[in-house]
Design an enzyme around this catalytic site. Structure first.
Site, PDB file in Angstrom:
ATOM      1  N   THR A 100       0.814  -1.224   0.000  1.00  0.00           N
ATOM      2  CA  THR A 100       0.000   0.000   0.000  1.00  0.00           C
ATOM      3  C   THR A 100       0.841   1.264   0.000  1.00  0.00           C
ATOM      4  O   THR A 100       0.389   2.304  -0.474  1.00  0.00           O
ATOM      5  CB  THR A 100      -0.927   0.010   1.227  1.00  0.00           C
ATOM      6  OG1 THR A 100      -0.135  -0.087   2.420  1.00  0.00           O
ATOM      7  CG2 THR A 100      -1.894  -1.162   1.168  1.00  0.00           C
ATOM      8  N   CYS A 101       2.056   1.185   0.535  1.00  0.00           N
ATOM      9  CA  CYS A 101       2.918   2.376   0.551  1.00  0.00           C
ATOM     10  C   CYS A 101       3.220   2.855  -0.864  1.00  0.00           C
ATOM     11  O   CYS A 101       3.366   4.047  -1.106  1.00  0.00           O
ATOM     12  CB  CYS A 101       4.224   2.081   1.282  1.00  0.00           C
ATOM     13  SG  CYS A 101       3.999   1.680   3.017  1.00  0.00           S
ATOM     14  N   PHE A 102       3.334   1.889  -1.769  1.00  0.00           N
ATOM     15  CA  PHE A 102       3.737   2.219  -3.138  1.00  0.00           C
ATOM     16  C   PHE A 102       2.599   2.049  -4.141  1.00  0.00           C
ATOM     17  O   PHE A 102       2.815   2.096  -5.343  1.00  0.00           O
ATOM     18  CB  PHE A 102       4.919   1.343  -3.550  1.00  0.00           C
ATOM     19  CG  PHE A 102       6.064   1.384  -2.572  1.00  0.00           C
ATOM     20  CD1 PHE A 102       6.868   2.501  -2.475  1.00  0.00           C
ATOM     21  CD2 PHE A 102       6.305   0.302  -1.738  1.00  0.00           C
ATOM     22  CE1 PHE A 102       7.922   2.539  -1.567  1.00  0.00           C
ATOM     23  CE2 PHE A 102       7.346   0.332  -0.823  1.00  0.00           C
ATOM     24  CZ  PHE A 102       8.160   1.460  -0.734  1.00  0.00           C
TER      25      PHE A 102
END
Length: 838
Positions: free
Chosen positions: A803-805
């Protein structure tokens, strides 16, 4: 004989006012006798050589009188002058040759009066004469009047005099062509020593130190060095002046900037004659302008300027010069917007010089109807000039905005697109026009008329060029000239910029089962500054970290805060998305601290640009903004109260005043299943309601942040888009790694997503990105594009995400049915919203 401590020094800038038209005035002291008699900074190389050869011939004439020319014979003629002992009140008559040095005169005075050399200081036409100078170089003629005043031990600041005298003597030697070892280092060292002696806070005491610098002719000799023909002298002078001015700003307190500004003004006047585009002049002018922002400014005639502060008359020539330059640059930006030119420096300096000018005009307007006006110089010409300049600049910036609009016609500007450099300065000029418009009747209407016509380009300028260091309140006085995107940008500028320094991040390790309690401890108990550095979020017993987990935490903690079971907020009956504070919140012992905590979380969510799906009730929003609350505003929050009040307002006023309804200023509320009567004001139960219908909000509640926005703006910032997720928009903002857009698995994927329900799409998006509510712009408003990665895992594995990327990963499924089955698993609410992804 006694000597006085402080000389009376004449300055032309403090004399009578120049009544020529401001726009045609020369810079002060162009014809100043003090300056031209002591040192001519317009000295050409041939003039300098002539002086040197003249000095040399003078010295040789004493040993070879027979070979003297007629000029030398003339120089050998005695001149008679008078030296007045100021404190003693008597005068001595002296005779000398033009080629005699000032030092020799001091020695003769010592032999006649017994005054030590280090106690003597000769003043001629307001300037101190230097020992190395000859009487001819000082332009002393027959019947000249000199003044002998105290110096060194007899003066108030003997050490400062000694340091400045040493510096001036050294500079004079350089002007004569002498070679001095480490000259620049020595000059800078003496300057630093002098400034270190200057008091840091006491303005009156510091005034004497700055007077020493002026009376010793230090500015004049440094400029003489700057125009000197000898190699290295110009660079030495340039570096020395810059060092002195920079040191003044860095070493001295802002309280002394008024005194410092007088010295910088003197440099500006002298260097202006060297050239209006000279780099050192421009540096001094810019420094002068920056000091004016904190310097004291008087608009008196000069005689009442006892503190030596800067006068409006001193400032005005620079305003005229910068205004003309600014108008030329704006013309150039219309013809060639790709060239920023000197706009950046001119706009900054123009703003700095306008500030004291506007202040002076405003002060005069404030006393124009009082007797005090008779004691002040009337700034009639300055007022008329500034009004004319306002009209010129407004017309010019209108043309610039029209040209900008034409250049952008039909183009959709994206965040990364480059704009022309010149455009970046238009917003600053508009702000100055707004400030000037406050001084003249009808001027504001003209400005807002232009901005209304140029609304689209104004909004683009705000989004691209408004900075946190700027002041933006003036724009929002008339919000109709802005749009949501520009208002959001201005509101976000009130938050500190999120820092990505991982050493300063505010770290949180939270147990999901204790989400609200532990989040409260981490956020409510933290120092505000620690939250400015950014947040690092991790759930206990989970490996996932990073921005994706932080977005998930924001969503979960906001859901908990606004959960009615926690008794902090209540949902509006007619719109369950909207919340207002629960009147019964005090059942929670820490309810006030939790409200503060809720405010911090909302602010952090806005700062990190996370949409949390929560919005405020209109009445709550208006209260936060300190705005008037009308009856229509409470319709959604309390339909029953709205209906009741509406019926009362529709009744006949005489009937209400008859107290037939028996109404008083109380309200019944329910707390934990019990009815309770609350007085709406002190003594409300005994105060009869009448037909008076005005209700004033508490001005202390007014918050500029909320005043800057409409309720719908905050809705979009907190909740995000209300539209159903568009698959086409989603697809347009997705890229691939390991897959190609034409691969069969990608075709299956988008077909499956297209058949999902709206809720399933939200869950999939959240699983993929930890974003459940899209920004109002849709996918283009996200911080990054989305990515689909091909994983090398077996074909029956579930998709995974980073989810960070914004990455979704899945294997090359063998059929559409298998892919659909796998996607249906992760789009279940309880799985997709707590999958522990990172």
């Amino acid at each position: 004989m006694s000597v006085i401590d402080t000389p009376a020094v004449h300055h032309r800038s403090g004399g009578a006012t120049d009544h020529r038209h401001p726009s045609k005035r020369k810079f002060d002291d162009e014809d100043d006798e003090d300056f031209s008699d002591l040192v001519c900074v317009r000295m050409r190389k041939d003039e300098a050589k002539a002086v040197n050869s003249w000095s040399a011939s003078s010295s040789s004439s004493s040993s070879d009188a027979g070979g003297c020319s007629s000029l030398q014979q003339q120089q050998r003629s005695h001149i008679q002058f008078f030296v007045r002992m100021m404190s003693a009140g008597n005068t001595i008559v002296m005779q000398a040759f033009p080629e005699d040095t000032v030092k020799s005169i001091h020695e003769r005075i010592q032999s006649m009066k017994g005054i030590p050399l280090f106690e003597q200081r000769l003043i001629y036409r307001g300037k101190q004469l230097q020992w190395e100078q000859t009487l001819a170089e000082c332009f002393i003629q027959n019947d000249a009047n000199l003044q002998l005043v105290g110096r060194m031990r007899s003066t108030e600041h003997p050490q400062a005099w000694q340091v400045i005298n040493d510096m001036v003597s050294l500079v004079y030697r350089l002007c004569r062509g002498e070679t001095v070892h480490d000259a620049l280092k020595t000059v800078k060292g003496l300057m630093t020593s002098y400034l270190n002696m200057t008091p840091r806070i006491d303005n009156d005491s510091a005034s004497g130190y700055f007077q020493i610098f002026m009376s010793s002719s230090a500015p004049a000799v440094l400029v003489m060095l700057y125009v000197s023909p000898y190699a290295g002298n110009k660079d030495c002078a340039d570096s020395s002046v810059r060092h002195f001015l920079s040191s003044c700003r860095n070493i001295l307190s802002k309280a002394l900037h008024g005194q410092c500004a007088r010295v910088v003004l003197e440099f500006c006047k002298l260097l202006r004659r060297v050239g209006s585009h000279d780099p050192l002049y421009l540096f001094c002018r810019s420094t002068f302008g920056s000091l004016l922002e904190t310097a004291g400014v008087s608009y008196g005639s000069g005689s009442d300027n006892v503190k030596g502060l800067v006068l409006i008359q001193d400032i005005f020539p620079f305003v005229c010069e910068l205004a003309n330059s600014l108008l030329r640059d704006l013309d150039l930006s219309i013809v060639s917007p790709s060239a920023a030119g000197p706009l950046s420096n001119d706009v900054g300096d123009f703003s700095a010089f306008l500030l004291p000018l506007r202040t002076g005009i405003k002060e005069q307007q404030a006393v124009k109807d009082s007797m005090a006006q008779d004691k002040h110089h009337k700034l009639t010409e300055e007022i008329e000039y500034l009004h004319g300049l306002y009209v010129q600049l407004l017309n010019k910036i209108d043309q610039c905005l029209q040209k900008m609009d034409q250049s952008l016609a039909g183009q959709e500007m994206m965040e990364g697109d480059n704009l022309y450099p010149a455009w970046s300065h238009y917003l600053s000029i508009l702000k100055e026009l707004y400030q000037i418009s406050k001084l003249y009747d009808g001027a504001e209407e003209k400005l807002w008329g232009v901005l209304t016509r140029q609304r689209s380009v104004l909004c683009l300028l705000i989004v691209r060029y408004a900075k946190r260091t700027d002041e933006h309140q003036w724009i929002l006085e008339h919000r109709y000239v802005t749009n949501f995107e520009s208002r959001r940008h201005l509101a976000m500028m009130m938050f500190p910029e999120v820092k990505e320094d991982y050493e300063e991040l505010h770290e949180m390790l939270i147990d999901r089962s204790q989400l609200l309690t532990e989040s409260f401890e981490y956020i409510a108990r933290a120092e505000p500054d620690s939250l400015h550095a950014g947040l690092f979020m991790e759930f206990k017993n989970e490996e996932a970290t990073g921005p994706g987990v932080l977005r998930e935490w924001f969503l979960l903690v906001c859901q908990a805060i606004f959960n009615p079971q926690n008794a902090l907020f209540v949902a509006c009956p007619n719109d369950r998305r909207r919340f207002f504070p629960n009147p019964a919140s005090k059942v929670h012992p820490l309810h006030l601290e939790y409200f503060s905590f809720a405010g911090r979380v909302i602010a952090l969510a806005l700062m990190h640009r996370v949409q949390v799906g929560i919005v405020f009730d209109r009445v709550f929003f208006l209260q936060l903004a300190g705005n008037y609350i009308a009856i229509e505003d409470i319709r959604d929050a309390d339909p029953y109260l709205y209906t009741s009040c509406k019926q009362i307002l529709d009744m006949d006023a005489d009937f209400i005043d008859s107290d037939s309804l028996g109404l008083t200023f109380v309200r019944e509320v329910e707390e934990l299943g019990q009815r309770k009567v609350v007085e709406l004001c002190p003594g409300g139960k005994n105060l009869v309601v009448n037909s008076f219908a005005d209700i004033l909000s508490n001005s202390k509640l007014q918050q500029y942040f909320f005043q800057s926005l409409d309720l719908e703006d905050l809705d979009w910032m907190l909740h995000g888009s209300e539209d159903t997720i568009s698959v086409e928009d989603w697809k347009a903002h997705t890229e691939y790694n390991g897959y190609k857009e034409t691969d069969i698995q990608i075709s299956w994927f988008w077909e499956i997503v297209g058949r999902m329900t709206a809720d399933q799409r939200k869950v999939l998006l959240f699983f993929w990105t930890s974003v459940k509510y899209l920004p109002v712009e849709g996918f283009r408003g996200l911080a990054s594009r989305l990515y689909i990665y091909r994983s090398l895992e077996p074909g029956d594995r579930l998709p995974s995400s980073h989810t960070c990327f914004f990455r979704l990963c899945f294997p090359a499924y063998s059929s559409m049915a298998v892919m659909k089955d796998r996607l249906e698993v992760i789009t279940q609410e309880h799985i997709g919203c707590s999958f522990g992804t990172w």
